[in-house]
Design an enzyme around this catalytic site. Structure first.
Site, PDB file in Angstrom:
ATOM      1  N   ARG A   8       0.861  -1.194   0.000  1.00  9.92           N
ATOM      2  CA  ARG A   8       0.000   0.000   0.000  1.00  9.92           C
ATOM      3  C   ARG A   8       0.891   1.236   0.000  1.00  9.92           C
ATOM      4  NH1 ARG A   8      -2.762   3.056   4.583  1.00  9.92           N
ATOM      5  NH2 ARG A   8      -4.028   4.509   3.393  1.00  9.92           N
ATOM      6  N   HIS A  22      -2.714  10.998   0.322  1.00  7.94           N
ATOM      7  CA  HIS A  22      -2.308  10.768   1.714  1.00  7.94           C
ATOM      8  C   HIS A  22      -1.610  12.045   2.216  1.00  7.94           C
ATOM      9  CE1 HIS A  22      -0.983   7.439   4.716  1.00  7.94           C
ATOM     10  NE2 HIS A  22      -0.614   8.593   5.240  1.00  7.94           N
ATOM     11  N   GLU A  75      -7.480   8.848   5.828  1.00  7.62           N
ATOM     12  CA  GLU A  75      -7.794   9.481   7.118  1.00  7.62           C
ATOM     13  C   GLU A  75      -8.281  10.928   7.037  1.00  7.62           C
ATOM     14  OE1 GLU A  75      -4.331   9.033   9.571  1.00  7.62           O
ATOM     15  OE2 GLU A  75      -4.787   6.944   9.980  1.00  7.62           O
ATOM     16  N   ASN A 122      -7.531   2.137   9.681  1.00  7.71           N
ATOM     17  CA  ASN A 122      -6.189   2.317  10.248  1.00  7.71           C
ATOM     18  C   ASN A 122      -6.351   2.237  11.756  1.00  7.71           C
ATOM     19  OD1 ASN A 122      -5.204   2.760   7.711  1.00  7.71           O
ATOM     20  ND2 ASN A 122      -4.670   4.914   8.025  1.00  7.71           N
ATOM     21  N   TYR A 173      -4.542   1.590  15.519  1.00 11.63           N
ATOM     22  CA  TYR A 173      -3.332   1.480  16.323  1.00 11.63           C
ATOM     23  C   TYR A 173      -3.635   1.231  17.789  1.00 11.63           C
ATOM     24  CZ  TYR A 173      -0.720   3.314  12.332  1.00 11.63           C
ATOM     25  OH  TYR A 173      -0.149   3.479  11.097  1.00 11.63           O
ATOM     26  N   GLU A 233      -3.744  -0.028   8.012  1.00  8.79           N
ATOM     27  CA  GLU A 233      -2.531   0.292   8.789  1.00  8.79           C
ATOM     28  C   GLU A 233      -2.665  -0.267  10.191  1.00  8.79           C
ATOM     29  OE1 GLU A 233      -1.286   4.435   9.033  1.00  8.79           O
ATOM     30  OE2 GLU A 233      -1.844   4.724   6.930  1.00  8.79           O
TER      31      GLU A 233
HETATM   32  C1  BGC Z   1      -1.030   7.745   9.045  1.00  7.30           C
HETATM   33  C2  BGC Z   1       0.438   7.552   8.738  1.00  7.30           C
HETATM   34  C3  BGC Z   1       1.253   7.677  10.015  1.00  7.30           C
HETATM   35  C4  BGC Z   1       0.795   6.587  10.970  1.00  7.30           C
HETATM   36  C5  BGC Z   1       1.559   6.524  12.282  1.00  7.30           C
HETATM   37  C6  BGC Z   1      -1.486   7.099  10.329  1.00  7.30           C
HETATM   38  O1  BGC Z   1      -2.323   7.987  10.989  1.00  7.30           O
HETATM   39  O2  BGC Z   1      -1.804   7.347   7.954  1.00  7.30           O
HETATM   40  O3  BGC Z   1       0.818   8.479   7.771  1.00  7.30           O
HETATM   41  O4  BGC Z   1       2.608   7.615   9.788  1.00  7.30           O
HETATM   42  O5  BGC Z   1      -0.565   6.789  11.296  1.00  7.30           O
HETATM   43  O6  BGC Z   1       1.357   7.666  13.038  1.00  7.30           O
END
Ligand code: BGC
Length: 526
Positions: free
Chosen positions: A116, A161, A207, A347, A349, A421
């Site tokens: 990607r 992006h 995003e 995405n 985390y 992501e």
């Molecule tokens: C973004 C990336 C960023 C990653 C880590 C995402 O919000 O798409 O560009 O590097 O998070 O922070």
């Protein structure tokens, strides 16, 4: 210790590091990975395992071959707006512009099924609608795509992006103006025409919800707009502009998707989606207020991003809260927006606690309407929700993956999803040795535990089609600069050498679902 049955990357780790067993944190954190680790076969056949990057974060070559200055080039070159703690910028980044062939070799040696990446708008259309297509820009991405296809790696292309030609900011204020929709549609059309014969997965915009927040509420990303109490900016209105910018991004998505569905998809046969930044919000306490605050936070983030392109309008709760400040879609626009995505890009985390601010005062300043009167915090009764990382709001909370996927599955009737992501960067430590960075056991544990959580959601019926690690290699982490390292490959920014971290070996082993002994050695660029 009995070592015969351990995968090679763990054996390597045992000799390199004395502690691979980590304390469990608040029930959701890291643990030993020896017993029964997650396997490729826990996922459906055809599932796309890949890695992700974005143009400004890796390419460099910021003024080569006809590329114009982008909003990020200009932002990071002007004084005092803090692009990275050390005033860093993406001028050279990973020099992927010159090293892309080697980088594709790295992906190939890992056995990745998909890559990607995003297209630099200012390489392709340096002046947007106000100038010509730049053939060198088209050639660059053609070479990348051809090389990927040749190696059996599926190109998964994000059209936009974060970076766009600065001229569009200067001429009419970019995402705050409806003209940006036209510019985006031309950019998308140029991509479909030039690359769509080989690209089967398109993401229109990465995003939009995060960009609205960072660029127009907090003002930490270009064009650095905000108003008090959110920050000290020269211009902006933190209550209204994020909503306007988001509206223009959503309509830009809708128009480009319509074009794709009507003119390109019938011939090219690909699919198109939108990606949002998806935290999982959990209530800080058992109180009804916090429970509702967490629900609102989900609606005002996930619903804000995906309700319009799926149902055709913003969530009712947002309308009630923002009133006339929330832009309206006309009946034609509602039609255009509705069902404008073929898949949802997540995405993800971290999970984070949500605390109600409508009925109690919030200590750290509440994000008011834009964030649904919710304060977010990673701490409850002195305990973190998960192990901290280098990013202030990112904690290691594997259960969040299953929760977010289930939430999206339920809200949108199990539309196909991709985890576009997911990644880990260890807390910043000054003067850390390279060996320590390379021996990234915690990144491996992060991915194993998040993948276990994802596999659970899939077993329970979630239609998830792929998973992309952020990131293939260390890169320019926006305003955090180069100290934050998300990569499977370590990048030496003096020489641009890429060195596989332990996690690269682990991913290779995982994707190929075999013992490392049978794999070709991992490539470096030397
Ligand atoms: C973004 C990336 C960023 C990653 C880590 C995402 O919000 O798409 O560009 O590097 O998070 O922070």
């Amino acid at each position: 210790m009995e070592t015969d049955s351990l995968p090679i990357y763990l054996l390597f780790a045992i000799f390199a590091s004395s502690s691979i067993l980590e304390a469990s944190i608040n029930g959701g954190g890291l643990r030993s990975k020896q017993e029964n680790p997650i396997k490729r076969s826990d996922f459906p056949p055809g599932f796309l395992f890949g890695a992700a990057t974005s143009a400004y974060q890796v390419e460099g070559a910021y003024l080569e071959d006809g590329k114009s200055l982008s909003n990020w080039d200009v932002f990071c070159h002007s004084n005092g707006n803090g692009c990275g703690e050390n005033g860093e910028n993406g001028d050279f980044a990973d020099d992927h512009y010159h090293l892309f062939k080697k980088d594709i070799e790295l992906m190939h040696s890992l056995g990745l099924k998909s890559y990607r990446f995003s297209i630099s708008w200012s390489r392709i259309l340096p002046r947007g609608r106000f100038g010509e297509v730049n053939p060198s820009g088209i050639m660059f991405y053609n070479e990348i795509i051809d090389d990927l296809v040749l190696k059996g790696i599926e190109p998964f292309v994000t059209i936009h992006h974060q970076d766009f030609p600065q001229e569009l900011e200067r001429k009419y204020g970019s995402w705050l103006d409806t003209q940006m929709q036209e510019d985006f549609v031309l950019f998308a059309e140029t991509c479909f025409k030039s690359f769509g014969d080989r690209v089967k997965y398109w993401v229109t915009i990465n995003e939009p919800n995060l960009v609205s927040e960072m660029s127009y509420e907090k003002g930490t990303y270009p064009p650095a707009h905000c108003s008090q109490p959110f920050g000290n900016c020269l211009a902006g209105n933190s209550d209204v502009e994020p909503l306007r910018a988001m509206h223009n991004m959503l309509l830009a998505h809708g128009k480009a998707a319509k074009l794709y569905h009507e003119r390109f998809q019938p011939k090219q046969g690909g699919s198109i989606g939108l990606v949002a930044h998806c935290f999982m919000y959990e209530p800080l306490t058992d109180s009804d207020f916090d429970r509702k605050a967490a629900e609102r936070a989900m609606t005002f983030n996930i619903g804000w991003s995906f309700d319009p392109p799926i149902f055709g309008d913003y969530p009712q709760e947002m309308r009630e809260c923002h009133g006339s400040e929330l832009p309206r879609f006309s009946p034609e626009e509602k039609n255009l927006m509705k069902n404008s995505i073929d898949f949802i890009g997540i995405n993800h985390y971290s999970a984070i606690y949500a605390k109600d601010c409508t009925n109690s005062s919030c200590l750290n300043g509440c994000d008011r309407a834009i964030k649904a009167f919710v304060e977010i915090t990673g701490e409850r009764d002195g305990q973190l929700i998960g192990e901290p990382t280098s990013m202030p709001r990112f904690f290691v909370v594997p259960r969040g993956m299953e929760e977010i996927v289930n939430y999206v599955k339920t809200r949108y009737s199990n539309l196909p999803m991709f985890i576009t992501e997911n990644g880990y960067s260890s807390p910043n430590v000054q003067d850390v040795e390279v060996d320590e960075i390379l021996n990234d056991i915690k990144r491996i544990e992060f991915h194993e535990t998040y993948l276990e959580s994802l596999a659970k959601a899939i077993r329970n019926g979630a239609d998830v089609r792929g998973y992309f690690i952020w990131s293939l290699m260390d890169n320019y982490e926006w305003t955090y600069g180069y100290n934050v390292r998300f990569g499977l490959y370590y990048v030496d920014y003096k020489t641009f050498e890429r060195v596989p971290k332990l996690s690269a070996r682990w991913y290779q082993d995982f994707v190929k679902n075999n013992s490392l002994d049978h794999h070709p050695p991992l490539r470096t660029d030397t």
